[in-house]
Design an enzyme around this catalytic site. Structure first.
Site, PDB file in Angstrom:
ATOM      1  CE1 TYR A  75     -20.200  42.962  -7.780  1.00 21.54           C
ATOM      2  CE2 TYR A  75     -17.997  43.912  -7.616  1.00 21.54           C
ATOM      3  CZ  TYR A  75     -18.877  42.869  -7.384  1.00 21.54           C
ATOM      4  OH  TYR A  75     -18.433  41.735  -6.724  1.00 21.54           O
ATOM      5  CB  THR A 131     -15.876  32.716  -9.661  1.00 24.07           C
ATOM      6  OG1 THR A 131     -15.847  34.138  -9.802  1.00 24.07           O
ATOM      7  CG2 THR A 131     -15.629  32.334  -8.217  1.00 24.07           C
ATOM      8  CE  LYS A 183     -21.323  42.298  -4.470  1.00 24.88           C
ATOM      9  NZ  LYS A 183     -22.043  41.123  -3.987  1.00 24.88           N
ATOM     10  CG  ASN A 237     -22.318  33.392  -3.285  1.00 20.07           C
ATOM     11  OD1 ASN A 237     -21.218  33.896  -3.115  1.00 20.07           O
ATOM     12  ND2 ASN A 237     -22.608  32.642  -4.346  1.00 20.07           N
TER      13      ASN A 237
HETATM   14  N1  LIG Z   1     -15.157  36.386  -7.866  1.00 20.60           N
HETATM   15  C1  LIG Z   1     -14.624  37.382  -7.179  1.00 20.60           C
HETATM   16  O1  LIG Z   1     -13.428  37.709  -7.295  1.00 20.60           O
HETATM   17  C2  LIG Z   1     -15.477  38.141  -6.196  1.00 20.60           C
HETATM   18  C3  LIG Z   1     -14.849  39.157  -5.442  1.00 20.60           C
HETATM   19  C4  LIG Z   1     -15.616  39.853  -4.497  1.00 20.60           C
HETATM   20  C5  LIG Z   1     -16.943  39.537  -4.325  1.00 20.60           C
HETATM   21  N2  LIG Z   1     -17.527  38.556  -5.101  1.00 20.60           N
HETATM   22  C6  LIG Z   1     -18.944  38.276  -4.855  1.00 20.60           C
HETATM   23  O2  LIG Z   1     -19.098  36.889  -4.621  1.00 20.60           O
HETATM   24  C7  LIG Z   1     -20.414  36.485  -5.012  1.00 20.60           C
HETATM   25  C8  LIG Z   1     -20.305  35.272  -5.936  1.00 20.60           C
HETATM   26  O3  LIG Z   1     -19.586  35.701  -7.092  1.00 20.60           O
HETATM   27  P1  LIG Z   1     -18.927  34.682  -8.127  1.00 20.60           P
HETATM   28  O4  LIG Z   1     -17.565  35.205  -8.417  1.00 20.60           O
HETATM   29  O5  LIG Z   1     -19.097  33.271  -7.692  1.00 20.60           O
HETATM   30  O6  LIG Z   1     -19.859  35.004  -9.390  1.00 20.60           O
HETATM   31  P2  LIG Z   1     -20.301  34.045 -10.569  1.00 20.60           P
HETATM   32  O7  LIG Z   1     -19.189  33.134 -10.909  1.00 20.60           O
HETATM   33  O8  LIG Z   1     -20.821  34.950 -11.631  1.00 20.60           O
HETATM   34  O9  LIG Z   1     -21.501  33.221  -9.905  1.00 20.60           O
HETATM   35  C9  LIG Z   1     -22.661  33.924  -9.557  1.00 20.60           C
HETATM   36  C10 LIG Z   1     -23.510  33.073  -8.661  1.00 20.60           C
HETATM   37  O10 LIG Z   1     -24.715  33.791  -8.393  1.00 20.60           O
HETATM   38  C11 LIG Z   1     -25.830  33.067  -8.892  1.00 20.60           C
HETATM   39  N3  LIG Z   1     -26.710  33.992  -9.590  1.00 20.60           N
HETATM   40  C12 LIG Z   1     -26.353  34.936 -10.498  1.00 20.60           C
HETATM   41  N4  LIG Z   1     -27.436  35.554 -10.975  1.00 20.60           N
HETATM   42  C13 LIG Z   1     -28.509  34.984 -10.352  1.00 20.60           C
HETATM   43  C14 LIG Z   1     -29.899  35.178 -10.429  1.00 20.60           C
HETATM   44  N5  LIG Z   1     -30.429  36.100 -11.255  1.00 20.60           N
HETATM   45  N6  LIG Z   1     -30.707  34.438  -9.655  1.00 20.60           N
HETATM   46  C15 LIG Z   1     -30.194  33.491  -8.826  1.00 20.60           C
HETATM   47  N7  LIG Z   1     -28.872  33.270  -8.704  1.00 20.60           N
HETATM   48  C16 LIG Z   1     -28.035  33.986  -9.465  1.00 20.60           C
HETATM   49  C17 LIG Z   1     -25.258  32.074  -9.899  1.00 20.60           C
HETATM   50  O11 LIG Z   1     -26.061  30.893  -9.995  1.00 20.60           O
HETATM   51  P3  LIG Z   1     -26.962  30.624 -11.302  1.00 20.60           P
HETATM   52  O12 LIG Z   1     -26.191  31.113 -12.484  1.00 20.60           O
HETATM   53  O13 LIG Z   1     -27.216  29.148 -11.299  1.00 20.60           O
HETATM   54  O14 LIG Z   1     -28.219  31.407 -11.088  1.00 20.60           O
HETATM   55  C18 LIG Z   1     -23.908  31.756  -9.274  1.00 20.60           C
HETATM   56  O15 LIG Z   1     -24.045  30.796  -8.254  1.00 20.60           O
HETATM   57  C19 LIG Z   1     -21.051  37.696  -5.701  1.00 20.60           C
HETATM   58  O16 LIG Z   1     -21.893  38.360  -4.796  1.00 20.60           O
HETATM   59  C20 LIG Z   1     -19.854  38.579  -6.045  1.00 20.60           C
HETATM   60  O17 LIG Z   1     -20.199  39.938  -6.129  1.00 20.60           O
HETATM   61  C21 LIG Z   1     -16.831  37.856  -6.018  1.00 20.60           C
END
Ligand SMILES: NC(=O)c1ccc[n+]([C@@H]2O[C@H](COP(=O)([O-])OP(=O)(O)OC[C@H]3O[C@@H](n4cnc5c(N)ncnc54)[C@H](OP(=O)(O)O)[C@@H]3O)[C@@H](O)[C@H]2O)c1
Length: 210
Positions: A117, A151, A121, A52
């Site tokens: 990005y 998020t 992906k 994730n």
């Molecule tokens: N939000 C959307 O609309 C959306 C849409 C499509 C896909 N996604 C995908 O969904 C996934 C989660 O995204 P999100 O929206 O939840 O993003 P987010 O709010 O930025 O959260 C990112 C997550 O990844 C972890 N993370 C980030 N950098 C890290 C690192 N260097 N080492 C370990 N953990 C790390 C963070 O935990 P820590 O900060 O504690 O490390 C957090 O749990 C991602 O792969 C993103 O590309 C999101």
């Protein structure tokens, strides 16, 4: 077992949290050579790996991309999921292993400002397609686009200057019209998909069409 830089107080007491920067292939490689993952999976009939963690930065056209941030993105968005997938599969051998990459619509459609990005992906999607062709015993894999979720990443996207991300308004409008899915609803749907019998039938899928 959850791997992230920070700790979460929302996890159950029996879960384990591993503080690690998944953007460092060196740190992750060291951790994978250690005993923790092997011990955790020792008695498991089934392993469920959810890749994730991800980052959307650097956002901007080529000349606006910080090389260090670009390398961190490739490490976090591609290297870490691939390293974890290979390690879990090697430990599990013939036991059932379900690998879920959290991908994005950006892996399938190109957007201005998101070349890094989009590329990372798309790499996850193609990794899943090729792994599926290996047809390794017990391994099921899917690279799943989860939809647009409310998020911290979305807040970051809305805060990006238009000069770097010309289609920013689209994401502002989605938020204002209530078009973002809550993280809890998304997580429930993702886990339901991961545990369903059909998991792995499609190497690349979109939660919005399920
Ligand atoms: N939000 C959307 O609309 C959306 C849409 C499509 C896909 N996604 C995908 O969904 C996934 C989660 O995204 P999100 O929206 O939840 O993003 P987010 O709010 O930025 O959260 C990112 C997550 O990844 C972890 N993370 C980030 N950098 C890290 C690192 N260097 N080492 C370990 N953990 C790390 C963070 O935990 P820590 O900060 O504690 O490390 C957090 O749990 C991602 O792969 C993103 O590309 C999101």
């Amino acid at each position: 077992m959850g791997l992230a830089r920070g700790q979460s107080d929302a996890l159950s007491p029996e879960s384990r949290q591993v503080p690690i920067d998944l953007g460092s292939t060196v740190l992750l490689g060291d951790w994978l050579r250690g005993p923790q993952l092997q011990a955790f999976l020792q008695d498991a009939d089934v392993a469920l790996l959810i890749n994730n963690a991800g980052m959307v930065q650097p956002v901007g056209a080529l000349f606006d991309q910080n090389p260090a941030q670009l390398a961190a993105s490739v490490s976090l968005n591609i290297a870490a999921p691939l390293m974890l997938s290979a390690s879990v599969a090697a430990i599990m051998k013939d036991r059932e292993t379900r690998i879920l990459h959290i991908s994005s619509g950006a892996g399938r459609n190109a957007y201005p400002g998101w070349s890094v990005y989009c590329a990372t992906k798309a790499a996850l999607d193609h990794h899943a397609r090729a792994v599926a062709l290996d047809a390794a015993p017990g391994v099921r894999i899917c690279s799943l686009a989860p939809g647009v979720i409310d998020t911290a990443m979305q807040a970051q996207i809305r805060a990006t200057p238009v000069a770097r991300f010309p289609i920013r308004q689209r994401f502002v409008d989605l938020k204002e019209s209530g078009g973002l899915v809550s993280p809890a609803d998304c997580a429930r749907a993702v886990v339901g998909y991961l545990l369903s019998e059909r998991f792995g039938e499609k190497a690349v899928d979109d939660l919005r069409g399920v």
